[in-house]
Design a protein around this motif. Sequence first.
Motif, PDB file in Angstrom:
ATOM      1  N   ASP A 144     -33.828 -25.737  11.602  1.00 45.20           N
ATOM      2  CA  ASP A 144     -33.690 -24.728  12.635  1.00 45.20           C
ATOM      3  C   ASP A 144     -33.941 -25.301  13.924  1.00 45.20           C
ATOM      4  O   ASP A 144     -34.514 -26.244  14.073  1.00 45.20           O
ATOM      5  CB  ASP A 144     -34.859 -23.626  12.254  1.00 45.20           C
ATOM      6  N   VAL A 145     -33.220 -24.589  14.951  1.00 49.38           N
ATOM      7  CA  VAL A 145     -33.393 -25.251  16.302  1.00 49.38           C
ATOM      8  C   VAL A 145     -33.504 -23.785  17.042  1.00 49.38           C
ATOM      9  O   VAL A 145     -32.722 -22.751  17.171  1.00 49.38           O
ATOM     10  CB  VAL A 145     -32.065 -25.941  17.232  1.00 49.38           C
ATOM     11  N   VAL A 146     -34.637 -23.854  17.902  1.00 51.92           N
ATOM     12  CA  VAL A 146     -35.200 -22.545  18.442  1.00 51.92           C
ATOM     13  C   VAL A 146     -34.801 -22.895  19.974  1.00 51.92           C
ATOM     14  O   VAL A 146     -35.495 -23.932  20.479  1.00 51.92           O
ATOM     15  CB  VAL A 146     -36.596 -22.135  18.257  1.00 51.92           C
ATOM     16  N   VAL A 147     -34.266 -22.268  21.024  1.00 49.80           N
ATOM     17  CA  VAL A 147     -34.062 -22.287  22.310  1.00 49.80           C
ATOM     18  C   VAL A 147     -34.926 -21.142  22.773  1.00 49.80           C
ATOM     19  O   VAL A 147     -34.612 -19.978  22.501  1.00 49.80           O
ATOM     20  CB  VAL A 147     -32.709 -22.357  23.071  1.00 49.80           C
ATOM     21  N   CYS A 148     -35.993 -21.386  23.320  1.00 52.54           N
ATOM     22  CA  CYS A 148     -37.058 -20.514  23.945  1.00 52.54           C
ATOM     23  C   CYS A 148     -37.459 -20.418  25.308  1.00 52.54           C
ATOM     24  O   CYS A 148     -37.612 -21.349  26.018  1.00 52.54           O
ATOM     25  CB  CYS A 148     -38.446 -20.660  23.297  1.00 52.54           C
ATOM     26  N   GLY A 149     -36.595 -19.205  25.931  1.00 54.55           N
ATOM     27  CA  GLY A 149     -36.683 -19.113  27.411  1.00 54.55           C
ATOM     28  C   GLY A 149     -37.993 -17.848  27.569  1.00 54.55           C
ATOM     29  O   GLY A 149     -38.686 -17.813  26.496  1.00 54.55           O
ATOM     30  N   HIS A 150     -38.445 -17.944  28.790  1.00 51.61           N
ATOM     31  CA  HIS A 150     -39.740 -17.193  29.025  1.00 51.61           C
ATOM     32  C   HIS A 150     -39.663 -16.490  30.353  1.00 51.61           C
ATOM     33  O   HIS A 150     -38.685 -16.706  31.311  1.00 51.61           O
ATOM     34  CB  HIS A 150     -40.980 -18.163  28.886  1.00 51.61           C
ATOM     35  N   SER A 151     -40.230 -15.275  30.384  1.00 48.86           N
ATOM     36  CA  SER A 151     -40.349 -14.506  31.592  1.00 48.86           C
ATOM     37  C   SER A 151     -40.790 -15.285  32.617  1.00 48.86           C
ATOM     38  O   SER A 151     -41.659 -16.378  32.609  1.00 48.86           O
ATOM     39  CB  SER A 151     -41.334 -13.418  31.462  1.00 48.86           C
ATOM     40  N   HIS A 152     -40.482 -15.034  34.006  1.00 50.54           N
ATOM     41  CA  HIS A 152     -41.365 -15.511  35.034  1.00 50.54           C
ATOM     42  C   HIS A 152     -40.853 -17.034  35.229  1.00 50.54           C
ATOM     43  O   HIS A 152     -41.453 -17.809  35.424  1.00 50.54           O
ATOM     44  CB  HIS A 152     -42.606 -15.304  35.154  1.00 50.54           C
ATOM     45  N   CYS A 153     -39.704 -17.266  34.742  1.00 50.28           N
ATOM     46  CA  CYS A 153     -39.280 -18.884  34.531  1.00 50.28           C
ATOM     47  C   CYS A 153     -38.806 -19.093  36.273  1.00 50.28           C
ATOM     48  O   CYS A 153     -37.870 -18.458  36.834  1.00 50.28           O
ATOM     49  CB  CYS A 153     -38.022 -18.959  33.956  1.00 50.28           C
ATOM     50  N   GLY A 154     -39.288 -20.261  36.859  1.00 51.14           N
ATOM     51  CA  GLY A 154     -39.168 -20.476  37.964  1.00 51.14           C
ATOM     52  C   GLY A 154     -37.776 -21.070  38.193  1.00 51.14           C
ATOM     53  O   GLY A 154     -36.978 -20.917  39.479  1.00 51.14           O
ATOM     54  N   ALA A 155     -37.112 -21.687  37.260  1.00 51.15           N
ATOM     55  CA  ALA A 155     -35.885 -22.535  37.118  1.00 51.15           C
ATOM     56  C   ALA A 155     -34.773 -21.451  37.478  1.00 51.15           C
ATOM     57  O   ALA A 155     -33.952 -21.247  38.054  1.00 51.15           O
ATOM     58  CB  ALA A 155     -35.749 -23.479  35.904  1.00 51.15           C
ATOM     59  N   VAL A 156     -34.564 -20.459  36.320  1.00 53.41           N
ATOM     60  CA  VAL A 156     -33.730 -19.569  36.298  1.00 53.41           C
ATOM     61  C   VAL A 156     -34.127 -18.540  37.484  1.00 53.41           C
ATOM     62  O   VAL A 156     -32.783 -18.073  38.091  1.00 53.41           O
ATOM     63  CB  VAL A 156     -33.885 -18.580  34.727  1.00 53.41           C
TER      64      VAL A 156
END
Length: 193
Positions: free
Chosen positions: A88-100
């Motif tokens: 499995d490959v998980v791409v995990c984004g997150h809230s309050h992401c400075g980059a996005v």
Amino acid sequence: MQPLIDNARTFGQRPEEFAELAEGQSPEVLFITCSDSRVVPALITGARPGQLFELRTAGNIVPPYTTGRPTGEAATIEYAVEVLGVRDVVVCGHSHCGAVGALVRGEDLSAVPAVREWLAHAAPEPAAGPADDPAVAEAVQHHVLAQLLRLRSYPCVGRRLEDGRLTLRGWYYEVHTGSVREHRAATDAFESL
């Protein structure tokens, strides 16, 4: 820093807990996430040493696959898939992401040119979502899906997907609640695990 140093001093005083790790690793998951200090993959998943192979980049960005100019990110992905045989490959984004958030808000990044170039080169502009959303939830989720799509262009990933030996997963982690949601293709939405 001192509490971290103190913990590091005592950490190695339990060698019997770590001896088997010297025999090698066989993680089943490549976990791609942001470098943000609030995102701790082992804490989120409860993983023990040896269970996750991690790739952390600013904004959990997967750069485009290119030949002739290898990147550390591409080498990590290729090693995880081809050598370690992750399932499995998980791409995990997150809230309050400075980059996005910087991309969504069109922030001036001239003071951090390496960051500006990384974001401009590696990330398609995410969907904006509500301008007053400090969590940039909608934009981060869109960004996670873009990174999953980009992963498919990696030859090693494409081959493993075709023969059913690999699954790609998109996760969204809320730093302010600790909740994790996964993208479900059937509903095209991020839902609770």
